[in-house]
Design a protein around this motif. Structure first.
Motif, PDB file in Angstrom:
ATOM      1  N   THR A  72      39.636 -53.980   1.422  1.00 59.62           N
ATOM      2  CA  THR A  72      38.809 -54.583   0.388  1.00 59.62           C
ATOM      3  C   THR A  72      38.570 -56.068   0.665  1.00 59.62           C
ATOM      4  OG1 THR A  72      39.674 -52.995  -1.206  1.00 59.62           O
ATOM      5  CG2 THR A  72      38.594 -54.956  -2.099  1.00 59.62           C
ATOM      6  N   ALA A  73      39.642 -56.773   1.020  1.00 53.76           N
ATOM      7  CA  ALA A  73      39.496 -58.205   1.342  1.00 53.76           C
ATOM      8  C   ALA A  73      38.573 -58.399   2.541  1.00 53.76           C
ATOM      9  CB  ALA A  73      40.870 -58.816   1.617  1.00 53.76           C
ATOM     10  N   GLY A  74      38.702 -57.534   3.529  1.00 55.43           N
ATOM     11  CA  GLY A  74      37.836 -57.620   4.705  1.00 55.43           C
ATOM     12  C   GLY A  74      36.382 -57.375   4.356  1.00 55.43           C
ATOM     13  N   CYS A  93      32.635 -58.812  14.248  1.00 53.50           N
ATOM     14  CA  CYS A  93      33.692 -58.017  14.904  1.00 53.50           C
ATOM     15  C   CYS A  93      34.642 -57.421  13.876  1.00 53.50           C
ATOM     16  CB  CYS A  93      34.489 -58.876  15.888  1.00 53.50           C
ATOM     17  SG  CYS A  93      33.626 -59.227  17.416  1.00 53.50           S
ATOM     18  N   GLY A  94      35.007 -58.216  12.872  1.00 52.89           N
ATOM     19  CA  GLY A  94      35.902 -57.715  11.828  1.00 52.89           C
ATOM     20  C   GLY A  94      35.300 -56.547  11.070  1.00 52.89           C
ATOM     21  N   LEU A  95      34.038 -56.673  10.688  1.00 51.32           N
ATOM     22  CA  LEU A  95      33.376 -55.567   9.984  1.00 51.32           C
ATOM     23  C   LEU A  95      33.168 -54.368  10.897  1.00 51.32           C
ATOM     24  CD1 LEU A  95      30.802 -57.573   7.834  1.00 51.32           C
ATOM     25  CD2 LEU A  95      32.809 -56.333   7.016  1.00 51.32           C
ATOM     26  N   PHE A  96      32.947 -54.621  12.175  1.00 51.55           N
ATOM     27  CA  PHE A  96      32.829 -53.528  13.141  1.00 51.55           C
ATOM     28  C   PHE A  96      34.130 -52.726  13.179  1.00 51.55           C
ATOM     29  CE2 PHE A  96      33.092 -51.748  17.438  1.00 51.55           C
ATOM     30  CZ  PHE A  96      31.857 -51.130  17.564  1.00 51.55           C
ATOM     31  N   ILE A  97      35.259 -53.425  13.201  1.00 55.36           N
ATOM     32  CA  ILE A  97      36.564 -52.757  13.209  1.00 55.36           C
ATOM     33  C   ILE A  97      36.785 -51.995  11.904  1.00 55.36           C
ATOM     34  CG2 ILE A  97      39.068 -53.171  13.201  1.00 55.36           C
ATOM     35  CD1 ILE A  97      38.433 -55.489  15.234  1.00 55.36           C
ATOM     36  N   LEU A  98      36.439 -52.609  10.772  1.00 48.86           N
ATOM     37  CA  LEU A  98      36.558 -51.907   9.490  1.00 48.86           C
ATOM     38  C   LEU A  98      35.718 -50.633   9.484  1.00 48.86           C
ATOM     39  CD1 LEU A  98      36.440 -54.696   6.761  1.00 48.86           C
ATOM     40  CD2 LEU A  98      38.255 -53.047   7.138  1.00 48.86           C
ATOM     41  N   ASN A  99      34.536 -50.704  10.061  1.00 44.56           N
ATOM     42  CA  ASN A  99      33.655 -49.548  10.134  1.00 44.56           C
ATOM     43  C   ASN A  99      34.293 -48.425  10.968  1.00 44.56           C
ATOM     44  OD1 ASN A  99      31.059 -48.295   9.583  1.00 44.56           O
ATOM     45  ND2 ASN A  99      30.548 -48.697  11.717  1.00 44.56           N
ATOM     46  N   ILE A 100      34.876 -48.800  12.090  1.00 44.52           N
ATOM     47  CA  ILE A 100      35.545 -47.801  12.929  1.00 44.52           C
ATOM     48  C   ILE A 100      36.726 -47.177  12.187  1.00 44.52           C
ATOM     49  CG2 ILE A 100      36.981 -47.508  15.003  1.00 44.52           C
ATOM     50  CD1 ILE A 100      35.121 -49.527  16.389  1.00 44.52           C
ATOM     51  N   TRP A 122      25.296 -48.977  11.150  1.00 51.02           N
ATOM     52  CA  TRP A 122      25.968 -50.229  10.785  1.00 51.02           C
ATOM     53  C   TRP A 122      26.782 -50.756  11.963  1.00 51.02           C
ATOM     54  CZ3 TRP A 122      28.144 -47.295   6.023  1.00 51.02           C
ATOM     55  CH2 TRP A 122      27.113 -47.088   5.101  1.00 51.02           C
ATOM     56  N   GLY A 123      27.448 -49.857  12.659  1.00 50.25           N
ATOM     57  CA  GLY A 123      28.236 -50.268  13.820  1.00 50.25           C
ATOM     58  C   GLY A 123      27.367 -50.885  14.906  1.00 50.25           C
ATOM     59  N   LEU A 124      26.205 -50.291  15.145  1.00 45.13           N
ATOM     60  CA  LEU A 124      25.294 -50.848  16.150  1.00 45.13           C
ATOM     61  C   LEU A 124      24.771 -52.221  15.738  1.00 45.13           C
ATOM     62  CD1 LEU A 124      23.314 -47.629  17.148  1.00 45.13           C
ATOM     63  CD2 LEU A 124      24.897 -48.934  18.583  1.00 45.13           C
ATOM     64  N   VAL A 128      25.489 -55.721  17.810  1.00 38.78           N
ATOM     65  CA  VAL A 128      24.439 -56.656  18.236  1.00 38.78           C
ATOM     66  C   VAL A 128      24.777 -58.066  17.763  1.00 38.78           C
ATOM     67  CG1 VAL A 128      22.024 -57.323  17.817  1.00 38.78           C
ATOM     68  CG2 VAL A 128      22.576 -54.971  18.439  1.00 38.78           C
ATOM     69  N   LEU A 129      25.178 -58.197  16.500  1.00 43.16           N
ATOM     70  CA  LEU A 129      25.522 -59.516  15.970  1.00 43.16           C
ATOM     71  C   LEU A 129      26.754 -60.102  16.651  1.00 43.16           C
ATOM     72  CD1 LEU A 129      24.824 -58.813  12.205  1.00 43.16           C
ATOM     73  CD2 LEU A 129      23.551 -60.383  13.686  1.00 43.16           C
ATOM     74  N   ALA A 130      27.729 -59.261  16.945  1.00 43.42           N
ATOM     75  CA  ALA A 130      28.936 -59.746  17.627  1.00 43.42           C
ATOM     76  C   ALA A 130      28.605 -60.198  19.047  1.00 43.42           C
ATOM     77  CB  ALA A 130      29.999 -58.654  17.645  1.00 43.42           C
ATOM     78  N   ALA A 131      27.731 -59.477  19.712  1.00 41.98           N
ATOM     79  CA  ALA A 131      27.383 -59.806  21.100  1.00 41.98           C
ATOM     80  C   ALA A 131      26.456 -61.010  21.192  1.00 41.98           C
ATOM     81  CB  ALA A 131      26.737 -58.589  21.768  1.00 41.98           C
ATOM     82  N   SER A 132      25.529 -61.139  20.248  1.00 40.33           N
ATOM     83  CA  SER A 132      24.509 -62.180  20.357  1.00 40.33           C
ATOM     84  C   SER A 132      24.775 -63.393  19.486  1.00 40.33           C
ATOM     85  CB  SER A 132      23.147 -61.599  19.984  1.00 40.33           C
ATOM     86  OG  SER A 132      23.139 -61.260  18.609  1.00 40.33           O
ATOM     87  N   GLY A 133      25.640 -63.253  18.512  1.00 40.31           N
ATOM     88  CA  GLY A 133      25.865 -64.324  17.554  1.00 40.31           C
ATOM     89  C   GLY A 133      24.914 -64.179  16.384  1.00 40.31           C
TER      90      GLY A 133
END
Length: 156
Positions: A72-74, A93-100, A122-124, A128-133
């Motif tokens: 929830t905090a994440g 990256c944090g939300l990507f991990i939560l999604n996984i 959502w993961g994709l 993209v945001l994690a890779a490109s900023g």
């Protein structure tokens, strides 16, 4: 026809950086909204959230109550800073991990093709945001510009 295509190509080349930044902003706002709403749903009825983390969501390696608090905090915190574009790659990256973790720990996601497709999209977007900023329309970029100006003024 070739002149039209050449003109269009040149226009896209000149305008792609601003267009890309708008697209990155839209991606940030869209995906952050999804996770923020999920976090709000969890805090809206905490007893149900704890029940779900105990009975339905099987988060590996964490006790259910801790997983509920961290998840929830994440969702709330990381999505808020993603909207701002502050620590954009970190929050993506944090939300990507939560999604996984959601896909791994909640069997209904894997069993429902539409839900799995949503998590995949959502993961994709987050990848993209994690890779490109987060783009130039973000606090990260503004802070970098300020630091660059400061550095330039200190070193003639």
């Amino acid at each position: 026809m070739s002149d039209l295509l050449l003109s269009l190509s040149r226009w896209l080349e000149r305008n792609s950086p601003p267009l890309r930044d708008v697209v990155w902003l839209i991606l940030r706002l869209y995906v952050a909204n999804v996770f923020f709403k999920s976090g709000l749903t969890k805090i809206d009825d905490w007893s149900t959230t704890l029940f779900l983390f105990t009975e339905e969501y099987h988060v590996p390696l964490l006790p259910p109550a801790l997983a509920a608090v961290m998840g929830t905090a994440g969702e709330l915190g990381l999505s808020a800073i993603l909207v701002l574009g502050l620590a954009g790659r970190f929050s993506a990256c944090g939300l990507f991990i939560l999604n996984i973790v959601a896909v791994i720990s909640y069997p209904a996601v894997r069993e429902d093709a539409a839900l799995l497709a949503s998590h995949t999209h959502w993961g994709l977007m987050l990848a993209v945001l994690a890779a490109s900023g987060p783009g130039r329309l973000a606090l990260d970029a503004a802070l970098l510009r300020i630091l660059a100006r400061r550095h330039q003024n200190n070193f003639p």
